[in-house]
Design an enzyme around this catalytic site. Structure first.
Site, short mmCIF file in Angstrom:
data_model
loop_
_atom_site.label_atom_id
_atom_site.label_comp_id
_atom_site.label_asym_id
_atom_site.label_seq_id
_atom_site.Cartn_x
_atom_site.Cartn_y
_atom_site.Cartn_z
N GLY A 108 5.80 8.36 1.17
CA GLY A 108 6.70 8.09 2.30
C GLY A 108 7.59 6.89 2.00
N HIS A 109 6.96 5.80 1.54
CA HIS A 109 7.75 4.60 1.18
C HIS A 109 8.72 4.94 0.05
CE1 HIS A 109 3.94 2.57 2.67
NE2 HIS A 109 4.87 1.98 3.42
N VAL A 159 7.14 12.01 5.59
CA VAL A 159 6.62 12.71 4.41
C VAL A 159 5.16 13.05 4.71
CG1 VAL A 159 6.17 12.59 1.93
CG2 VAL A 159 8.22 11.51 2.88
N SER A 179 -0.26 4.31 5.13
CA SER A 179 -1.11 3.41 4.34
C SER A 179 -2.52 3.38 4.91
CB SER A 179 -0.52 2.00 4.34
OG SER A 179 0.79 2.04 3.83
N GLN A 234 10.67 7.69 9.82
CA GLN A 234 10.63 8.32 11.14
C GLN A 234 9.22 8.33 11.73
OE1 GLN A 234 12.75 9.35 13.35
NE2 GLN A 234 11.28 10.43 14.66
N ASP A 246 7.26 5.95 12.19
CA ASP A 246 7.20 4.85 13.16
C ASP A 246 8.43 4.95 14.07
OD1 ASP A 246 4.82 3.30 12.12
OD2 ASP A 246 6.04 3.48 10.32
N ALA A 288 0.87 -1.20 0.00
CA ALA A 288 0.00 0.00 0.00
C ALA A 288 0.90 1.23 0.00
CB ALA A 288 -0.96 -0.01 1.20
N LEU A 289 1.78 1.26 -0.97
CA LEU A 289 2.88 2.24 -0.97
C LEU A 289 2.39 3.66 -1.24
CD1 LEU A 289 5.57 0.22 -2.95
CD2 LEU A 289 5.16 0.28 -0.48
N HIS A 290 3.06 4.61 -0.59
CA HIS A 290 2.80 6.04 -0.81
C HIS A 290 4.14 6.75 -0.89
CE1 HIS A 290 3.72 6.35 3.43
NE2 HIS A 290 2.74 5.50 3.72
O1 PAF Z 1 6.85 -0.31 8.92
C1 PAF Z 1 6.34 -1.29 8.35
O2 PAF Z 1 5.76 -1.20 7.27
C2 PAF Z 1 6.43 -2.66 9.01
O3 PAF Z 1 6.29 -2.56 10.39
C3 PAF Z 1 7.71 -3.43 8.63
C4 PAF Z 1 8.95 -2.70 9.10
C5 PAF Z 1 7.75 -3.62 7.13
C6 PAF Z 1 7.70 -4.81 9.29
O4 PAF Z 1 6.60 -5.56 8.89
#
Ligand code: PAF
Length: 282
Positions: free
Chosen positions: A36-37, A176, A186, A148, A150, A32-34
């Site tokens: 930030g990823h 971001v 996400s 950051q 998380d 579920a990329l955005h």
């Molecule tokens: O931050 C995340 O998306 C998840 O906690 C991770 C680091 C991929 C572990 O499942």
């Protein structure tokens, strides 16, 4: 970009890259990329020769009443975005590949796993550190990239890496944000109608703390009270925590001179959102 399903195959590819003297960068995600990823992928692309991204919705980091089954799964869109960022390998393992029948070994940072999100999400950080340790063993990266947003997850991972002597550089990239300052997540897709606006109270409360510290306030108690007051002005949002802690130990700190993490978690409807700012050493 090559999509790899098998852990053994990915390890072989990483070993081959290392034999050719290449630096392997790794971005673990749950998809579920955005943007930030993608900022993590871009950082890895700039600093490494080979970029591996994993997409694995890790069941062990979700509690029994959490959103594991409805967590957004958008593989086609994610793959297209990763290919556009010149990712070399997308690792997309099955649950059985990561947790084979009878798997019974866990990795847990005992001093950190019960703090911040670990209070209302017991077992969450144990699930995170376990899967990240497994992924590190499979991917064998030189550097791994985390967000950051998380911050407590990053603290658990840094400590795990130090304690277990993983030979991996941990790079934590800035949050971001959307144009209106909502931290990208996400889970933002869960926000319905009015909730999207209500969610802005998290970043507003953090901004209030930043303003007060810029004006010279150093007392954590006063800053927390001010942050909570902003949160309370949006009664539809249920506060989980608003804390000022040391970013490594996640222990509360009394004054903010030392470089602290101001972190907030709250429920907007049933969607749990987190956000934070780091205040520099004064
Ligand atoms: O931050 C995340 O998306 C998840 O906690 C991770 C680091 C991929 C572990 O499942």
């Amino acid at each position: 970009m090559q999509t790899i399903l098998s852990a053994t195959q990915l390890t072989a590819l990483s070993k081959q890259a290392h034999r050719f003297g290449k630096r392997v960068g790794f971005v673990p995600t749950m998809g579920a990329l955005h943007q930030g990823h993608l900022s993590l992928v871009r950082a890895a692309r700039t600093q490494c020769d080979v970029v591996v991204v994993s997409i694995f919705v890790n069941p062990t980091q979700f509690g029994p009443n959490e959103d594991f089954t409805r967590y957004p799964r958008t593989l086609d869109a994610d793959s297209a975005m990763l290919a556009a960022e010149k990712t070399d390998y997308l690792f997309f393992p099955s649950v059985e590949e990561i947790y084979p029948q009878g798997a019974a070994t866990w990795v847990e940072v005992e001093t950190l796993s019960g703090k911040l999100d670990g209070v209302s999400r017991p077992g969450h950080f144990r699930g995170v550190t376990t899967v990240v340790a497994k992924l590190f063993n499979i991917v064998q990266p030189d550097a791994a990239y985390f967000g950051q947003k998380d911050a407590a997850q990053a603290a658990n991972i840094r400590k795990m890496v130090r304690d277990l002597k993983f030979d991996v550089e941990i790079v934590v990239c800035p949050i971001v944000r959307e144009a209106d300052w909502l931290a990208m997540s996400s889970r933002n897709v869960y926000l319905q109608g009015e909730q999207r606006k209500q969610a802005l109270v998290l970043s507003r409360a953090l901004q209030r703390v930043q303003e007060l510290t810029a004006g010279g306030e150093k007392s954590s108690d006063k800053l927390i009270a001010a942050g909570k007051e902003v949160m309370a002005a949006e009664p539809a949002v249920k506060l989980d925590y608003f804390v000022i802690v040391n970013p490594e130990t996640l222990e509360p700190v009394a004054d903010v001179c030392q470089g602290v993490l101001v972190a907030v978690a709250a429920y907007v409807g049933i969607t749990r959102l987190i956000d934070n700012v780091v205040l520099p050493t004064q």
